[in-house]
Scaffold this active site. Structure first.
Site, PDB file in Angstrom:
ATOM      1  N   GLU A  55       0.337   3.617   1.849  1.00  0.00           N
ATOM      2  CA  GLU A  55       0.504   4.054   3.247  1.00  0.00           C
ATOM      3  C   GLU A  55       1.897   3.721   3.775  1.00  0.00           C
ATOM      4  O   GLU A  55       2.301   4.229   4.817  1.00  0.00           O
ATOM      5  CB  GLU A  55      -0.566   3.425   4.137  1.00  0.00           C
ATOM      6  CG  GLU A  55      -1.964   3.981   3.925  1.00  0.00           C
ATOM      7  CD  GLU A  55      -2.143   5.421   4.401  1.00  0.00           C
ATOM      8  OE1 GLU A  55      -1.501   5.813   5.388  1.00  0.00           O
ATOM      9  OE2 GLU A  55      -2.910   6.156   3.755  1.00  0.00           O
ATOM     10  N   THR A  60       0.812  -1.229   0.000  1.00  0.00           N
ATOM     11  CA  THR A  60       0.000   0.000   0.000  1.00  0.00           C
ATOM     12  C   THR A  60       0.840   1.272   0.000  1.00  0.00           C
ATOM     13  O   THR A  60       1.957   1.290   0.539  1.00  0.00           O
ATOM     14  CB  THR A  60      -0.901   0.019   1.256  1.00  0.00           C
ATOM     15  OG1 THR A  60      -1.448   1.325   1.429  1.00  0.00           O
ATOM     16  CG2 THR A  60      -0.133  -0.322   2.523  1.00  0.00           C
TER      17      THR A  60
HETATM   18  P1  GDP Z   1      -6.646   6.230   3.943  1.00  0.00           P
HETATM   19  O1  GDP Z   1      -5.935   7.147   3.003  1.00  0.00           O
HETATM   20  O2  GDP Z   1      -6.324   4.811   3.716  1.00  0.00           O
HETATM   21  O3  GDP Z   1      -6.497   6.619   5.359  1.00  0.00           O
HETATM   22  O4  GDP Z   1      -8.218   6.346   3.536  1.00  0.00           O
HETATM   23  P2  GDP Z   1      -9.453   7.079   4.233  1.00  0.00           P
HETATM   24  O5  GDP Z   1     -10.525   7.161   3.206  1.00  0.00           O
HETATM   25  O6  GDP Z   1      -9.828   6.412   5.513  1.00  0.00           O
HETATM   26  O7  GDP Z   1      -8.916   8.539   4.592  1.00  0.00           O
HETATM   27  C1  GDP Z   1      -8.476   9.425   3.583  1.00  0.00           C
HETATM   28  C2  GDP Z   1      -8.213  10.772   4.214  1.00  0.00           C
HETATM   29  O8  GDP Z   1      -9.447  11.344   4.628  1.00  0.00           O
HETATM   30  C3  GDP Z   1      -7.327  10.741   5.461  1.00  0.00           C
HETATM   31  O9  GDP Z   1      -6.430  11.820   5.377  1.00  0.00           O
HETATM   32  C4  GDP Z   1      -8.307  10.966   6.610  1.00  0.00           C
HETATM   33  O10 GDP Z   1      -7.725  11.567   7.762  1.00  0.00           O
HETATM   34  C5  GDP Z   1      -9.284  11.919   5.925  1.00  0.00           C
HETATM   35  N1  GDP Z   1     -10.592  12.028   6.567  1.00  0.00           N
HETATM   36  C6  GDP Z   1     -11.221  13.177   6.943  1.00  0.00           C
HETATM   37  N2  GDP Z   1     -12.395  12.911   7.518  1.00  0.00           N
HETATM   38  C7  GDP Z   1     -12.524  11.562   7.527  1.00  0.00           C
HETATM   39  C8  GDP Z   1     -13.557  10.695   7.995  1.00  0.00           C
HETATM   40  O11 GDP Z   1     -14.576  11.106   8.534  1.00  0.00           O
HETATM   41  N3  GDP Z   1     -13.340   9.343   7.796  1.00  0.00           N
HETATM   42  C9  GDP Z   1     -12.206   8.865   7.188  1.00  0.00           C
HETATM   43  N4  GDP Z   1     -12.066   7.555   7.009  1.00  0.00           N
HETATM   44  N5  GDP Z   1     -11.226   9.675   6.756  1.00  0.00           N
HETATM   45  C10 GDP Z   1     -11.385  11.000   6.917  1.00  0.00           C
END
Ligand code: GDP
Length: 339
Positions: free
Chosen positions: A133, A131
């Protein structure tokens, strides 16, 4: 006389997840017999998957239990193993770091070792879901053109750290035992099967509910982070291409574009005719993370050059497709409840 080629067999872990659903459909369409490795007794997601993907043969087991993986390999005897199973949510991994290490990290070792000790090291090709990440999005580590296979790793979450362990373990099995193990370093990929715990689907689901008057606003965390968001259906094709290549290797799959959550909000609300998303969004610190990955941008040029892989769905089409899917789904449910 016509020579029949034997049907190929794939074993997919993480079968009930977003990528498991896209990949099993893709492989089935290619004529594969698909086995799904499914966790837990009476997993509630099993019935849903059996209804939507009836061609998948289920085998119960757990990535933390090597015996169950050995048994699954003996039942399926696969040509290809796709290890997609993981605790896959970054935010959740901060709350359950030890479980994340066991499943997302050590689970990879359990799969590789099970393939090896059952004498399948030469026959079975393995895809490991690595990933973006693992890169961590830090400034010093970010080339202008995006991360590629040679970029430095600096994971910023228990999820990223566990995935990096899995990534290096996969490479170690390639180098130590000559096994065909390829790692796809996939940037964020979304679509109609994405869980609502991820920000894209959380937004599109909320947009549909707002449109139907079922909620007034959506609570989110930070809105400035940027992600390289592609369509999951495009990415599973890349996984398969990696295992058809002559050599095992590592490949970045990405779109080469990065967009903020605000960009996603603007397009998603425009889809229901709202030019300003701000009245519908509230920030809640509960959705912020102890450490944030500020920007992810991938460089897919190696996969494009070596595998001939190209993403087909662009960012506006992805957002539109997800909103339209949720509008249809929420619309049907709302009509039904109003009777
Ligand atoms: P990730 O890139 O694998 O962490 O995928 P996510 O979809 O969970 O998060 C993408 C980005 O959205 C990250 O920077 C999170 O901090 C941001 N984010 C902001 N608000 C939210 C929320 O309510 N839920 C999630 N999952 N991410 C959020």
């Amino acid at each position: 006389m016509q020579v029949m080629t034997p049907q190929k067999v794939a074993l997919v872990t993480g079968i009930t997840g977003q990528d498991g659903k896209h990949l099993s459909t893709f492989l089935h369409d290619k004529g594969y017999l698909v086995y799904g490795f499914i966790r837990g007794q009476n997993n509630p997601r099993r019935a849903e998957l059996e209804a939507s993907h009836p061609f998948v043969k289920m085998i119960e087991g757990d990535l933390t239990d090597p015996t169950s993986i050995v048994q699954a390999l003996e039942v399926a005897n696969p040509d290809e193993v796709y290890n997609l199973g993981a605790i896959s949510h970054v935010g959740y991994s901060f709350k359950n770091p030890s479980l994340t290490a066991e499943v997302t990290g050590k689970g990879v070792l359990n799969v590789l070792e099970s393939v090896r000790i059952t004498g399948r090291a030469e026959k079975t090709r393995i895809y490991q879901a690595s990933t973006s990440e693992m890169f961590g999005g830090l400034d010093y580590n970010r080339p202008g053109t995006g991360y590629n296979e040679d970029s430095l790793f600096h994971p910023r979450s228990p999820y990223g750290v566990a995935k990096l362990y899995g990534h290096w373990t996969a490479k170690n099995y390639r180098e130590s035992y000559g096994m065909f193990v390829s790692c796809g370093i996939l940037f964020n990929h979304e679509g109609e099967h994405r869980g609502v715990e991820f920000v894209t689907r959380k937004i599109t689901h909320a947009v549909a509910r707002i449109k139907y008057g079922l909620q007034e606003y959506v609570e989110l965390g930070d809105l400035w982070p940027k992600r390289d968001w592609g369509y999951a259906g495009d990415f599973v094709k890349g996984m398969w291409l990696m295992l058809q290549h002559t050599e095992p290797d590592d490949f970045v799959l990405a779109t080469g574009e990065t967009h903020s959550i605000e960009d996603f909000l603007a397009l998603a609300f425009a889809e229901i005719g709202e030019s300003d998303w701000r009245p519908y969004v509230r920030q809640n610190p509960a959705f912020m993370r102890p450490a944030e990955v500020d920007i992810l941008l991938g460089d897919p040029s190696k996969a494009e050059r070596v595998l001939g892989w190209h993403r087909e769905v662009d960012f506006p089409t992805l957002v539109s497709r997800m909103v339209q899917h949720d509008l249809a789904r929420v619309g049907v449910a709302t009509e039904a409840s109003r009777g």
